[in-house]
Design a protein around this motif. Sequence first.
Motif, PDB file in Angstrom:
ATOM      1  N   GLY A  71      39.421 111.205  16.393  1.00  0.00           N
ATOM      2  CA  GLY A  71      40.554 111.938  16.604  1.00  0.00           C
ATOM      3  C   GLY A  71      41.187 112.497  15.599  1.00  0.00           C
ATOM      4  N   LEU A  72      42.412 112.956  16.046  1.00  0.00           N
ATOM      5  CA  LEU A  72      43.172 113.730  15.256  1.00  0.00           C
ATOM      6  C   LEU A  72      44.579 112.812  15.020  1.00  0.00           C
ATOM      7  CD1 LEU A  72      43.206 117.515  16.265  1.00  0.00           C
ATOM      8  CD2 LEU A  72      41.859 116.430  14.196  1.00  0.00           C
ATOM      9  N   THR A  73      44.919 112.595  13.815  1.00  0.00           N
ATOM     10  CA  THR A  73      46.342 112.021  13.577  1.00  0.00           C
ATOM     11  C   THR A  73      47.426 113.020  13.965  1.00  0.00           C
ATOM     12  OG1 THR A  73      46.343 112.708  11.236  1.00  0.00           O
ATOM     13  CG2 THR A  73      45.387 110.627  11.621  1.00  0.00           C
ATOM     14  N   TYR A  74      48.612 112.633  13.841  1.00  0.00           N
ATOM     15  CA  TYR A  74      49.601 113.145  14.191  1.00  0.00           C
ATOM     16  C   TYR A  74      49.828 114.493  12.999  1.00  0.00           C
ATOM     17  CZ  TYR A  74      51.611 110.293  17.974  1.00  0.00           C
ATOM     18  OH  TYR A  74      51.985 109.616  19.170  1.00  0.00           O
ATOM     19  N   ASP A  75      49.584 114.220  12.033  1.00  0.00           N
ATOM     20  CA  ASP A  75      49.491 115.161  11.371  1.00  0.00           C
ATOM     21  C   ASP A  75      48.413 116.087  10.825  1.00  0.00           C
ATOM     22  OD1 ASP A  75      48.136 113.357   9.749  1.00  0.00           O
ATOM     23  OD2 ASP A  75      49.427 113.011   7.936  1.00  0.00           O
ATOM     24  N   GLY A  76      47.293 115.769  11.794  1.00  0.00           N
ATOM     25  CA  GLY A  76      46.165 116.840  11.832  1.00  0.00           C
ATOM     26  C   GLY A  76      44.847 116.323  11.270  1.00  0.00           C
ATOM     27  N   ALA A  77      45.004 114.906  10.702  1.00  0.00           N
ATOM     28  CA  ALA A  77      43.693 114.714   9.736  1.00  0.00           C
ATOM     29  C   ALA A  77      42.502 114.263  10.808  1.00  0.00           C
ATOM     30  CB  ALA A  77      44.202 113.454   8.865  1.00  0.00           C
ATOM     31  N   HIS A  78      41.228 114.457  10.859  1.00  0.00           N
ATOM     32  CA  HIS A  78      40.278 114.340  11.507  1.00  0.00           C
ATOM     33  C   HIS A  78      39.658 112.915  10.928  1.00  0.00           C
ATOM     34  CE1 HIS A  78      36.101 114.839  12.953  1.00  0.00           C
ATOM     35  NE2 HIS A  78      36.508 114.305  13.774  1.00  0.00           N
ATOM     36  N   HIS A  79      40.187 111.827  12.006  1.00  0.00           N
ATOM     37  CA  HIS A  79      39.715 110.415  11.515  1.00  0.00           C
ATOM     38  C   HIS A  79      38.859 109.584  12.171  1.00  0.00           C
ATOM     39  CE1 HIS A  79      41.999 107.991  14.580  1.00  0.00           C
ATOM     40  NE2 HIS A  79      42.720 109.201  14.940  1.00  0.00           N
ATOM     41  N   ALA A  80      38.351 108.713  11.849  1.00  0.00           N
ATOM     42  CA  ALA A  80      37.337 107.839  12.538  1.00  0.00           C
ATOM     43  C   ALA A  80      38.067 106.494  12.489  1.00  0.00           C
ATOM     44  CB  ALA A  80      36.044 107.630  12.024  1.00  0.00           C
ATOM     45  N   MET A  81      38.234 105.767  13.481  1.00  0.00           N
ATOM     46  CA  MET A  81      38.946 104.373  13.728  1.00  0.00           C
ATOM     47  C   MET A  81      37.562 103.475  13.861  1.00  0.00           C
ATOM     48  SD  MET A  81      41.465 102.931  16.520  1.00  0.00           S
ATOM     49  CE  MET A  81      41.562 101.040  16.784  1.00  0.00           C
ATOM     50  N   PRO A  82      37.345 102.814  12.908  1.00  0.00           N
ATOM     51  CA  PRO A  82      35.933 101.845  12.986  1.00  0.00           C
ATOM     52  C   PRO A  82      36.274 100.958  14.115  1.00  0.00           C
ATOM     53  CG  PRO A  82      36.603 102.141  10.789  1.00  0.00           C
ATOM     54  CD  PRO A  82      37.932 102.775  11.349  1.00  0.00           C
ATOM     55  N   LEU A  83      35.334 100.497  15.032  1.00  0.00           N
ATOM     56  CA  LEU A  83      35.585  99.356  15.868  1.00  0.00           C
ATOM     57  C   LEU A  83      34.614  98.049  15.431  1.00  0.00           C
ATOM     58  CD1 LEU A  83      35.588 101.247  19.117  1.00  0.00           C
ATOM     59  CD2 LEU A  83      37.713 100.345  17.859  1.00  0.00           C
ATOM     60  N   PHE A  84      34.862  97.868  14.221  1.00  0.00           N
ATOM     61  CA  PHE A  84      33.882  96.912  13.637  1.00  0.00           C
ATOM     62  C   PHE A  84      34.675  96.690  12.370  1.00  0.00           C
ATOM     63  CE2 PHE A  84      31.999 100.949  12.453  1.00  0.00           C
ATOM     64  CZ  PHE A  84      31.873 100.680  11.121  1.00  0.00           C
ATOM     65  N   SER A  85      34.582  95.435  11.616  1.00  0.00           N
ATOM     66  CA  SER A  85      35.078  95.244  10.517  1.00  0.00           C
ATOM     67  C   SER A  85      34.337  95.826   9.150  1.00  0.00           C
ATOM     68  CB  SER A  85      34.886  93.570   9.965  1.00  0.00           C
ATOM     69  OG  SER A  85      35.696  92.921  11.007  1.00  0.00           O
ATOM     70  N   LEU A  86      35.140  96.558   8.442  1.00  0.00           N
ATOM     71  CA  LEU A  86      34.625  97.326   7.292  1.00  0.00           C
ATOM     72  C   LEU A  86      33.911  96.640   6.431  1.00  0.00           C
ATOM     73  CD1 LEU A  86      37.494 100.198   7.035  1.00  0.00           C
ATOM     74  CD2 LEU A  86      34.861 100.410   7.973  1.00  0.00           C
ATOM     75  N   ASP A  87      34.342  95.242   5.969  1.00  0.00           N
ATOM     76  CA  ASP A  87      33.995  94.585   5.017  1.00  0.00           C
ATOM     77  C   ASP A  87      32.716  93.957   5.465  1.00  0.00           C
ATOM     78  OD1 ASP A  87      35.551  93.215   6.787  1.00  0.00           O
ATOM     79  OD2 ASP A  87      35.584  91.582   5.247  1.00  0.00           O
ATOM     80  N   LYS A  88      32.163  94.074   6.577  1.00  0.00           N
ATOM     81  CA  LYS A  88      30.720  93.504   7.022  1.00  0.00           C
ATOM     82  C   LYS A  88      29.982  94.590   7.159  1.00  0.00           C
ATOM     83  CE  LYS A  88      33.025  89.384   9.236  1.00  0.00           C
ATOM     84  NZ  LYS A  88      33.175  88.851  10.739  1.00  0.00           N
ATOM     85  N   ALA A  89      30.242  95.765   7.004  1.00  0.00           N
ATOM     86  CA  ALA A  89      29.528  97.026   7.274  1.00  0.00           C
ATOM     87  C   ALA A  89      28.792  97.193   5.810  1.00  0.00           C
ATOM     88  CB  ALA A  89      30.033  98.008   7.749  1.00  0.00           C
ATOM     89  N   PRO A  90      27.367  97.867   5.858  1.00  0.00           N
ATOM     90  CA  PRO A  90      26.888  98.329   4.790  1.00  0.00           C
ATOM     91  C   PRO A  90      27.779  99.708   4.195  1.00  0.00           C
ATOM     92  CG  PRO A  90      25.150  98.242   6.361  1.00  0.00           C
ATOM     93  CD  PRO A  90      26.534  98.061   7.177  1.00  0.00           C
ATOM     94  N   ALA A  91      27.624  99.761   2.972  1.00  0.00           N
ATOM     95  CA  ALA A  91      28.443 100.801   2.314  1.00  0.00           C
ATOM     96  C   ALA A  91      27.908 102.219   2.862  1.00  0.00           C
ATOM     97  CB  ALA A  91      28.285 100.953   0.795  1.00  0.00           C
TER      98      ALA A  91
END
Length: 290
Positions: free
Chosen positions: A61-81
């Motif tokens: 989605g878009l943050t309030y200041d217009g950045a196109h972002h992704a909100m991971p629905l998983f723990s980042l430290d458990k995901a491959p780089a």
Amino acid sequence: MVRESVDLDRAHAARVGALIRALAEGTGERCLSEYSFTNLWLFRREHQYRFTDGPWPYISGLTYDGAHHAMPLFSLDKAPASVIDDLLRRHDCLYPVPLAQAQRLDAARYLHSASRDDADYLYPADHFRFYRGELLNKKRNLMKQLLKAHSVVAEPYGPDWHARALAVLDGWMADKGKPAGSADERPCRDALADARALGLEGFGYTVDGEPAGFVLAEPLQPGVYAMRFAKSLHRFKGLAQYMFHHFCTARPEVQWLNFEQDLGLPNFRQTKQSYQPEALLDKCRLRGRD
């Protein structure tokens, strides 16, 4: 194979809700206010939220200041780089990322930053139950003056309060000089229309028989509630203070209230600061160092 993203819809409630609950488990009072399907759905239009399912699901989605972002629905430290890098190639940043999680990632590969405008305000519920101390004394006095001058009645929010709450919302918009559709009017109307199904709990308040305010909150973790919507008519001084007091007093299980972010708005910030937050919860934006 990861499917294409689709507009976030109520049909995603079970899947996204389960992912968020797993992600937020054990975070206690430091659970971020965005970690809720209800919140994501209510603000889907404002942020243009889309859902992508698969082995590494996420909301974009878009943050309030217009950045196109992704909100991971998983723990980042458990995901491959490679998974994180792929998301960053297609988005400006990953957001919101809890500070503790961001700090567990490779600092040589990723950098994180947090804006004061995004931070959640966290308060012990006892701040509102008792308004103790010199800094909160004014809140207590305003509440006492209201109760001395007026008859205030609280009722659990339900369908019978819907029309009355809409009248309060219209009055609040007029008090603030807000044009139709601005502020959080549309999400608030959605919440009022379907509060129970959305997991929202709260009260409606009449002053001298007139509908004058309402609160709707959502449990984030055991004992932790996000105050999603709180509206009161301006002419009833002390009503906002009373509503927060009553909500916490009527619900002894409430230990913490999250008042969400201030968006960098000066009046909003001043009001939230005046209730003396215990902490500000950082929401990091994660980017690659390249």
